[in-house]
Design an enzyme around this catalytic site. Sequence first.
Site, PDB file in Angstrom:
ATOM      1  N   ASP A  71     -39.194   0.244  28.175  1.00 51.49           N
ATOM      2  CA  ASP A  71     -38.535   0.666  26.923  1.00 51.49           C
ATOM      3  C   ASP A  71     -37.818   2.028  26.945  1.00 51.49           C
ATOM      4  O   ASP A  71     -38.351   2.996  27.476  1.00 51.49           O
ATOM      5  CB  ASP A  71     -39.559   0.813  25.791  1.00 51.49           C
ATOM      6  CG  ASP A  71     -40.551  -0.306  25.709  1.00 51.49           C
ATOM      7  OD1 ASP A  71     -40.430  -1.266  26.465  1.00 51.49           O
ATOM      8  OD2 ASP A  71     -41.463  -0.199  24.882  1.00 51.49           O
ATOM      9  N   GLU A  81     -43.912  -4.826  18.135  1.00 47.92           N
ATOM     10  CA  GLU A  81     -43.746  -3.624  18.954  1.00 47.92           C
ATOM     11  C   GLU A  81     -42.450  -2.908  18.574  1.00 47.92           C
ATOM     12  O   GLU A  81     -41.522  -3.522  18.038  1.00 47.92           O
ATOM     13  CB  GLU A  81     -43.671  -3.996  20.447  1.00 47.92           C
ATOM     14  CG  GLU A  81     -44.908  -4.716  20.957  1.00 47.92           C
ATOM     15  CD  GLU A  81     -44.888  -4.984  22.459  1.00 47.92           C
ATOM     16  OE1 GLU A  81     -45.928  -4.777  23.099  1.00 47.92           O
ATOM     17  OE2 GLU A  81     -43.851  -5.411  22.995  1.00 47.92           O
TER      18      GLU A  81
HETATM   19  C1  FRU Z   1     -42.868  -2.796  24.725  1.00 50.41           C
HETATM   20  C2  FRU Z   1     -44.187  -2.119  25.061  1.00 50.41           C
HETATM   21  C3  FRU Z   1     -44.581  -1.157  23.964  1.00 50.41           C
HETATM   22  C4  FRU Z   1     -45.491  -0.199  24.673  1.00 50.41           C
HETATM   23  C5  FRU Z   1     -44.813  -0.107  26.034  1.00 50.41           C
HETATM   24  C6  FRU Z   1     -45.760   0.089  27.185  1.00 50.41           C
HETATM   25  O1  FRU Z   1     -42.173  -3.251  25.815  1.00 50.41           O
HETATM   26  O2  FRU Z   1     -45.178  -3.100  25.275  1.00 50.41           O
HETATM   27  O3  FRU Z   1     -45.188  -1.770  22.848  1.00 50.41           O
HETATM   28  O4  FRU Z   1     -45.567   1.048  24.034  1.00 50.41           O
HETATM   29  O5  FRU Z   1     -44.105  -1.302  26.219  1.00 50.41           O
HETATM   30  O6  FRU Z   1     -45.086   0.344  28.363  1.00 50.41           O
END
Ligand code: FRU
Length: 479
Positions: free
Chosen positions: A19, A198
């Site tokens: 992300d 998320e």
């Molecule tokens: C989304 C996610 C988020 C989390 C991160 C962990 O892709 O699962 O919810 O904070 O990636 O790397």
Amino acid sequence: MEKFRPQFHFTPEENWMNDPNGLVYHNGYYHLFYQYYPDDTVWGPMHWGHAKSKDLLHWEHLPIALYPDSLGYIFSGSAVVDKNNTAGFGENALVAIFTYHNPEIENKGSDRFQTQGIAYSTDGGETWDKYTGNPVLQNPGIRDFRDPKVFWNDQKSKWQMVLAAKDHVQFYESVNLKDWSLISKFGFNDDPLLGVWECPDLFKLKVDGTEEEKWVLIVSHGGESAPNGGSGTRYFVGEYDGTTFTTDQNESQWLDYGTDNYAGVTYNNTPDQKRILIGWMSNWNYATKTPTEKWRSAMTLPRELELVKKNRGYLLKSKLIDAFEKMTSLVPANELMGVYPTGFTYEDLSQSLLSLDVSIKDSLRIELSNHSGDKYVMGYEMANGTFYLDRGQAGSLDFSEPYEKTSRQTMDIGSQEKLSLQIAIDASSIEIFINDGEYVMTTQVFPKHKFTEFKILNPEKITINDFFLKKVNVDDAEN
Ligand code: FRU
């Protein structure tokens, strides 16, 4: 050029990225932090990698900003400029608000392993200190409690946060970024339920051509949620009174109907008030298996979001930013071999932008290909209003079963006679913007060689109103 490496999209120099995080503009630079594991090309204990750019396209790599510590890994989050020093870290300090993910607590079987922490920088993002009072938001007993997006709410003169909480989002507010109180929750009657919520985001947009203002809530979903398989991002258009978000929407609308745009969020503090989104150009279904060697994953092109009102309701448009258009130059027809514009060969198609405006009798079918026989096909069928793409014959497929399964993707855009397409091609990615970005399809693709041929397979069924091929000048660095 390194195989599959996009040239005008952000990629980490090496190892794993997911992300985008902490998207904030400060002192002339757009900062991009990102979920980063510096020791391998697959996901691991998360850090915040860091880069900055003046134009969102030419990025300067910077040292890792946040490392895991005794409270946990550093998961996704956002960043703000604390202009009035509300937190006491200094005037104009950059403050990052992120999730701590504590694997030790998780391993003990407790649900309380995700909390929120903050860190600050008083040198424009070069060095960071964690706040000693972390975590600033304890876990109330919710297993998936993460990805804080914080923004300054003018109407309330407060910081506000939207946070993903398993199957809904929660809103919080604060005067100092350190003490947070819960103000409301928002969920949706999904049937069937979508995967875990998320990376939410909330912002206000003016409806194009009117004085009407609406609030847009974005949320990403893991699992098998998205229309074309795997993880995806949807949005709600509604009202937010500073405490509660509501929408009349009955159905989900997706930000992107391709498989590869996840966890996208928008910039805080942009100089021109534009709403710019960057997403992670991958899908949890196969992200760790894609056939790149030294690094994994790229970000999408930055996209300017706009809101339009159509018969079908409000649509969130994703548009190419002006700086990207400036990076391109028109390729004169006489540089192309073959028939222009219905079937030609061009060496630099793999870093290009194709624009096509057509009137359609019943269908449109376009193919990108190369000399090794890889084919990426996209098209539109007026009878059922479906736009589709098919990467099922476009190079590597067998690295992951879910990737192969999602090789054909569709989206309902309604029956229409005129279509405009912008297609941005960059090594292993293709982003298709339909009708000025009302609908988008973003996909990764791993051809054996770069694409060099463009063909309209049914020219007799369409009238071409306009066509451009632009080369993307990746070396015109601005930084
Ligand atoms: C989304 C996610 C988020 C989390 C991160 C962990 O892709 O699962 O919810 O904070 O990636 O790397």
